[in-house]
Every structure is written in structure tokens, then in C-alpha cells.
Design an enzyme around this catalytic site. Sequence first.
Site, PDB file in Angstrom:
ATOM      1  N   ASP A   1       0.909  -1.216  -0.068  1.00  0.00           N
ATOM      2  CA  ASP A   1       0.137   0.346  -0.145  1.00  0.00           C
ATOM      3  C   ASP A   1       1.030   1.512   0.278  1.00  0.00           C
ATOM      4  O   ASP A   1       0.501   2.357   0.093  1.00  0.00           O
ATOM      5  CB  ASP A   1      -0.367   0.166   1.032  1.00  0.00           C
ATOM      6  CG  ASP A   1      -2.045   1.253   1.475  1.00  0.00           C
ATOM      7  OD1 ASP A   1      -2.957   1.300   0.200  1.00  0.00           O
ATOM      8  OD2 ASP A   1      -2.325   1.528   2.363  1.00  0.00           O
TER       9      ASP A   1
ATOM     10  N   SER B   1      -7.432   5.142  -0.213  1.00  0.00           N
ATOM     11  CA  SER B   1      -7.655   3.846  -0.771  1.00  0.00           C
ATOM     12  C   SER B   1      -8.825   3.147  -0.607  1.00  0.00           C
ATOM     13  O   SER B   1      -9.739   3.400   0.124  1.00  0.00           O
ATOM     14  CB  SER B   1      -6.806   2.834  -0.073  1.00  0.00           C
ATOM     15  OG  SER B   1      -4.928   2.846  -0.477  1.00  0.00           O
TER      16      SER B   1
ATOM     17  N   GLN C   1      -4.833  -1.329  -7.455  1.00  0.00           N
ATOM     18  CA  GLN C   1      -6.052  -0.374  -6.316  1.00  0.00           C
ATOM     19  C   GLN C   1      -5.954   0.935  -7.369  1.00  0.00           C
ATOM     20  O   GLN C   1      -5.644   1.543  -8.003  1.00  0.00           O
ATOM     21  CB  GLN C   1      -4.867   0.469  -5.291  1.00  0.00           C
ATOM     22  CG  GLN C   1      -5.815   0.931  -4.131  1.00  0.00           C
ATOM     23  CD  GLN C   1      -4.543   1.260  -3.163  1.00  0.00           C
ATOM     24  OE1 GLN C   1      -4.241   2.418  -3.454  1.00  0.00           O
ATOM     25  NE2 GLN C   1      -3.975   0.376  -2.266  1.00  0.00           N
TER      26      GLN C   1
END
Length: 294
Positions: free
Chosen positions: A213, A236, A286
Site C-alpha cells: 500500500d 485507498s 488499487q
Amino acid sequence: MSSSAGVTSGPAADLMEVLALEERGPDLYVGLTPATTLQRIFGGQVAAQALTAAQATVSADRAVHSLHSYFLRPGDPHEEIRYEVDRIREGRTFSTRRVVARQTRKGADVAIFALTADFTAGERAVVEHSLPMPEVPGPESLPGLAEVIAAHPGRDDASNAISRAVEQRYLSDPYDPEPRLPPDTAFRVWFRVTGRLPDDEAVHAAALTFVSDLTLLSAGLARVGGGWGGSTVGASLDHALWFHRPMRADEWFLYETDSPAAASGRALCFGQVWSADGTHVASVAQEGLIRSLG
């Protein structure tokens, strides 16, 4: 739930503490957040803890091969996180788990994150192929996060705070004001967990989930330049990870990210991960929210 054998102290031990969930009941685990000045929990932490909770309910001979998740609400770093595991499937070669992460907000129990992970015992490969690793300099001669932050004081203190357990070496300046234009839009960073992790494939998969991430949504800003900490903020929305081959997260690996599309305030970002020997070990996707503060 993961073993900390072989880890003594330092950042690797700190990361293991994040992954060491407390079992509160059948398929119920609790995770804590290290002391932080951030107003919300780093998404990679919640994803890694959720995967760890799922792994605790699966036979050790079945490794995770993919996970798909949604960030539903910002996580409060001052509240414990409860991970509820649902054993969706137990097949002959595959096991599937769904994990919902919950926190207490104003006396109410609310979901902040949802993950589905699939595990496999593996089987003989009929076809094998992978992306070749780009030809790039090794990490030893490249600037680290401290050098990057020093060159841009105050720009992204959040990255400094959430990545103390992870060494980083940058192939290009993440705060370069010049937009990255096709065909040179990819952003690359070398990562490794600082210190030594246990010899446990599940631990390294969770550690990679934590790291994955970092820098990913930054790919969505690359075509306008400037990076985070200026007039834009991001969050996110979802996160997916495919584990192609085992790897060690405490050894250098290359993370390449890029964004093929952005519209309506959202950017879709893809990532590829190679170990230092050039083995393609994982792929990431993502979609994230990017907003202007102006």
C-alpha cells in the site's frame, strides 16, 4: 498469530507486533495500532492484519494466492480493531476466507474494512510465464526515504511515520514537479523490511501486503507531478494482491507502479513486484480517491 521466532528487536520486531493478533474467540482476532500522530490507520496495516487473521484459520500447507479488499471507513488508530473471520469454503485444494474489520464509533460497532482471501495447496504448473524485471540500478547506491524527505521538508511526514519498519530506495524523486508522460510513467522503488523476519511464508505474505500500500496511489499523481503533501489528498478505496511465488519481504524487492486510467476523482493503479534476483513474485491493483484541497 504469526510466530516471532528469530526476531529479536528493532523495526522487524515492531512489524511482528503489528501482525501478532490476539485471539478473542472462535474466528475472532484483535489487532492494535502502534502509537502514532496520524489521524487514521495506514491501510496496509489493516490489510496485513486482516490477512493474518485469515491465515490463522487455514492449514499451514495452504498459502495465500490472492486477496481482494475494500476500505470502508478510515481506521481510528486509538481504537482496537476486531477481525471477524468467515470460513466461506474448505475445498480439496482451495480454502476461502472473508474477514470484516470492525471498530467502535460513538458506541456503535461499524465495519471499516472487508477482505476476501483465497489459499491453495498448489498443484503442478501446466503453464508458467512472468513479466521480466526492468533493468534498473540496485538499491545500494540510491537515496533512501530520509534523504528524500530532507530534500522536501514537511511534504509527506505521513510516509515517514508509517514506514519506519521498511527500508526504501528511490529510483526517481517522488516529489518531482515535472509530470511523467507516456511512455515513461512508471514509478519504481526498492523495498525491504528492516531486520530479519521469521522463516514463515505466511509472515512474508502479510509483510508484503503491508508494504504494497506504500507508493501505489502515488502513481495516480505522477502525470501531474508534485507528489503528496501539496494541494492534494488521497485515500485507498480498494486493494487487490496476487501472490505468484514465495518471496522474502526482509530482502530487497523492486516495486513498480503505474496508473493506466484516472477519472471522476479516482485513479486506478497497478503494481508489479520482483525479488532482487528478477523473479516476478506478485501483482497489485488499487483504485484510490484523489481530491484537491483547493
